[in-house]
Design a protein around this motif. Structure first.
Motif, PDB file in Angstrom:
ATOM      1  N   ASP A 259       0.848  -1.196   0.000  1.00  0.00           N
ATOM      2  CA  ASP A 259       0.000   0.000   0.000  1.00  0.00           C
ATOM      3  C   ASP A 259       0.883   1.246   0.000  1.00  0.00           C
ATOM      4  O   ASP A 259       1.568   1.535   0.972  1.00  0.00           O
ATOM      5  N   ARG A 260       0.858   1.982  -1.079  1.00  0.00           N
ATOM      6  CA  ARG A 260       1.729   3.166  -1.206  1.00  0.00           C
ATOM      7  C   ARG A 260       1.233   4.356  -0.402  1.00  0.00           C
ATOM      8  O   ARG A 260       1.908   5.377  -0.339  1.00  0.00           O
ATOM      9  N   LYS A 261       0.043   4.258   0.186  1.00  0.00           N
ATOM     10  CA  LYS A 261      -0.487   5.375   0.966  1.00  0.00           C
ATOM     11  C   LYS A 261      -0.123   5.286   2.441  1.00  0.00           C
ATOM     12  O   LYS A 261      -0.412   6.197   3.194  1.00  0.00           O
ATOM     13  N   THR A 262       0.507   4.190   2.844  1.00  0.00           N
ATOM     14  CA  THR A 262       0.862   4.040   4.250  1.00  0.00           C
ATOM     15  C   THR A 262       2.361   4.192   4.433  1.00  0.00           C
ATOM     16  O   THR A 262       3.148   4.084   3.489  1.00  0.00           O
ATOM     17  N   LEU A 263       2.762   4.449   5.671  1.00  0.00           N
ATOM     18  CA  LEU A 263       4.182   4.623   5.986  1.00  0.00           C
ATOM     19  C   LEU A 263       4.966   3.342   5.693  1.00  0.00           C
ATOM     20  O   LEU A 263       6.064   3.395   5.134  1.00  0.00           O
ATOM     21  N   LYS A 264       4.384   2.210   6.007  1.00  0.00           N
ATOM     22  CA  LYS A 264       5.058   0.932   5.756  1.00  0.00           C
ATOM     23  C   LYS A 264       5.217   0.679   4.256  1.00  0.00           C
ATOM     24  O   LYS A 264       6.256   0.196   3.805  1.00  0.00           O
ATOM     25  N   GLY A 265       4.202   1.047   3.490  1.00  0.00           N
ATOM     26  CA  GLY A 265       4.284   0.888   2.044  1.00  0.00           C
ATOM     27  C   GLY A 265       5.312   1.824   1.424  1.00  0.00           C
ATOM     28  O   GLY A 265       5.992   1.472   0.459  1.00  0.00           O
ATOM     29  N   LYS A 266       5.451   3.023   1.967  1.00  0.00           N
ATOM     30  CA  LYS A 266       6.457   3.970   1.472  1.00  0.00           C
ATOM     31  C   LYS A 266       7.860   3.429   1.723  1.00  0.00           C
ATOM     32  O   LYS A 266       8.731   3.530   0.867  1.00  0.00           O
ATOM     33  N   ARG A 267       8.071   2.852   2.889  1.00  0.00           N
ATOM     34  CA  ARG A 267       9.385   2.272   3.192  1.00  0.00           C
ATOM     35  C   ARG A 267       9.677   1.083   2.291  1.00  0.00           C
ATOM     36  O   ARG A 267      10.787   0.916   1.807  1.00  0.00           O
ATOM     37  N   TYR A 268       8.683   0.262   2.023  1.00  0.00           N
ATOM     38  CA  TYR A 268       8.865  -0.912   1.188  1.00  0.00           C
ATOM     39  C   TYR A 268       9.203  -0.526  -0.246  1.00  0.00           C
ATOM     40  O   TYR A 268      10.075  -1.114  -0.884  1.00  0.00           O
ATOM     41  N   ASN A 269       8.523   0.473  -0.763  1.00  0.00           N
ATOM     42  CA  ASN A 269       8.750   0.907  -2.139  1.00  0.00           C
ATOM     43  C   ASN A 269       9.895   1.903  -2.273  1.00  0.00           C
ATOM     44  O   ASN A 269      10.180   2.358  -3.376  1.00  0.00           O
ATOM     45  N   SER A 270      10.521   2.272  -1.172  1.00  0.00           N
ATOM     46  CA  SER A 270      11.614   3.254  -1.139  1.00  0.00           C
ATOM     47  C   SER A 270      11.201   4.563  -1.793  1.00  0.00           C
ATOM     48  O   SER A 270      11.915   5.118  -2.619  1.00  0.00           O
ATOM     49  N   SER A 271      10.022   5.050  -1.437  1.00  0.00           N
ATOM     50  CA  SER A 271       9.538   6.308  -1.991  1.00  0.00           C
ATOM     51  C   SER A 271       9.181   7.250  -0.849  1.00  0.00           C
ATOM     52  O   SER A 271       9.045   6.840   0.297  1.00  0.00           O
ATOM     53  N   TYR A 272       9.051   8.510  -1.186  1.00  0.00           N
ATOM     54  CA  TYR A 272       8.695   9.523  -0.203  1.00  0.00           C
ATOM     55  C   TYR A 272       7.397  10.184  -0.626  1.00  0.00           C
ATOM     56  O   TYR A 272       7.012  10.173  -1.778  1.00  0.00           O
ATOM     57  N   GLY A 273       6.731  10.783   0.320  1.00  0.00           N
ATOM     58  CA  GLY A 273       5.470  11.447   0.022  1.00  0.00           C
ATOM     59  C   GLY A 273       4.887  12.036   1.286  1.00  0.00           C
ATOM     60  O   GLY A 273       5.600  12.262   2.263  1.00  0.00           O
ATOM     61  N   ASN A 274       3.596  12.280   1.284  1.00  0.00           N
ATOM     62  CA  ASN A 274       2.952  12.878   2.451  1.00  0.00           C
ATOM     63  C   ASN A 274       3.037  11.968   3.666  1.00  0.00           C
ATOM     64  O   ASN A 274       3.167  12.452   4.787  1.00  0.00           O
ATOM     65  N   ALA A 275       2.961  10.663   3.459  1.00  0.00           N
ATOM     66  CA  ALA A 275       3.007   9.735   4.581  1.00  0.00           C
ATOM     67  C   ALA A 275       4.427   9.541   5.096  1.00  0.00           C
ATOM     68  O   ALA A 275       4.627   9.107   6.219  1.00  0.00           O
ATOM     69  N   ARG A 276       5.425   9.895   4.289  1.00  0.00           N
ATOM     70  CA  ARG A 276       6.824   9.704   4.693  1.00  0.00           C
ATOM     71  C   ARG A 276       7.627  10.883   4.165  1.00  0.00           C
ATOM     72  O   ARG A 276       8.351  10.791   3.174  1.00  0.00           O
ATOM     73  N   ALA A 277       7.505  11.998   4.800  1.00  0.00           N
ATOM     74  CA  ALA A 277       8.162  13.220   4.340  1.00  0.00           C
ATOM     75  C   ALA A 277       9.623  13.249   4.781  1.00  0.00           C
ATOM     76  O   ALA A 277       9.997  12.634   5.767  1.00  0.00           O
ATOM     77  N   HIS A 278      10.450  13.949   4.014  1.00  0.00           N
ATOM     78  CA  HIS A 278      11.848  14.138   4.380  1.00  0.00           C
ATOM     79  C   HIS A 278      11.930  15.060   5.585  1.00  0.00           C
ATOM     80  O   HIS A 278      11.079  15.924   5.788  1.00  0.00           O
ATOM     81  N   ALA A 279      13.005  14.934   6.366  1.00  0.00           N
ATOM     82  CA  ALA A 279      13.227  15.820   7.502  1.00  0.00           C
ATOM     83  C   ALA A 279      13.639  17.191   6.986  1.00  0.00           C
ATOM     84  O   ALA A 279      14.492  17.314   6.123  1.00  0.00           O
ATOM     85  N   VAL A 280      13.023  18.230   7.532  1.00  0.00           N
ATOM     86  CA  VAL A 280      13.315  19.592   7.119  1.00  0.00           C
ATOM     87  C   VAL A 280      14.476  20.111   7.963  1.00  0.00           C
ATOM     88  O   VAL A 280      14.498  19.925   9.179  1.00  0.00           O
ATOM     89  N   ALA A 281      15.452  20.759   7.312  1.00  0.00           N
ATOM     90  CA  ALA A 281      16.593  21.307   8.028  1.00  0.00           C
ATOM     91  C   ALA A 281      16.136  22.461   8.909  1.00  0.00           C
ATOM     92  O   ALA A 281      15.394  23.336   8.476  1.00  0.00           O
TER      93      ALA A 281
END
Length: 59
Positions: free
Chosen positions: A5-27
């Motif tokens: 599931d690409r809409k969940t945090l676990k799915g983002k980690r599995y697919n190695s993608s970033y998005g709203n559910a797994r945003a990059h850390a802001v400096a």
């Protein structure tokens, strides 16, 4: 709702993608004192001078 599931945090980690559910850390800004100094150093634009209209003498 899992690895595929690409809409969940676990799915983002599995697919190695970033998005709203797994945003990059802001400096974070360097320090509060440096940001305050940069705010003070902003130059305000000069006030516009009023245009004086020339009057023609009638005579």
């Amino acid at each position: 709702m899992g690895k595929g599931d690409r809409k969940t945090l676990k799915g983002k980690r599995y697919n190695s993608s970033y998005g709203n559910a797994r945003a990059h850390a802001v400096a974070k800004p360097a320090t509060a004192t440096q940001s305050a100094v940069t705010r003070k150093s902003v130059v305000k634009p000069a006030a516009k001078k009023a245009v004086v209209k020339k009057t023609v003498a009638k005579g």
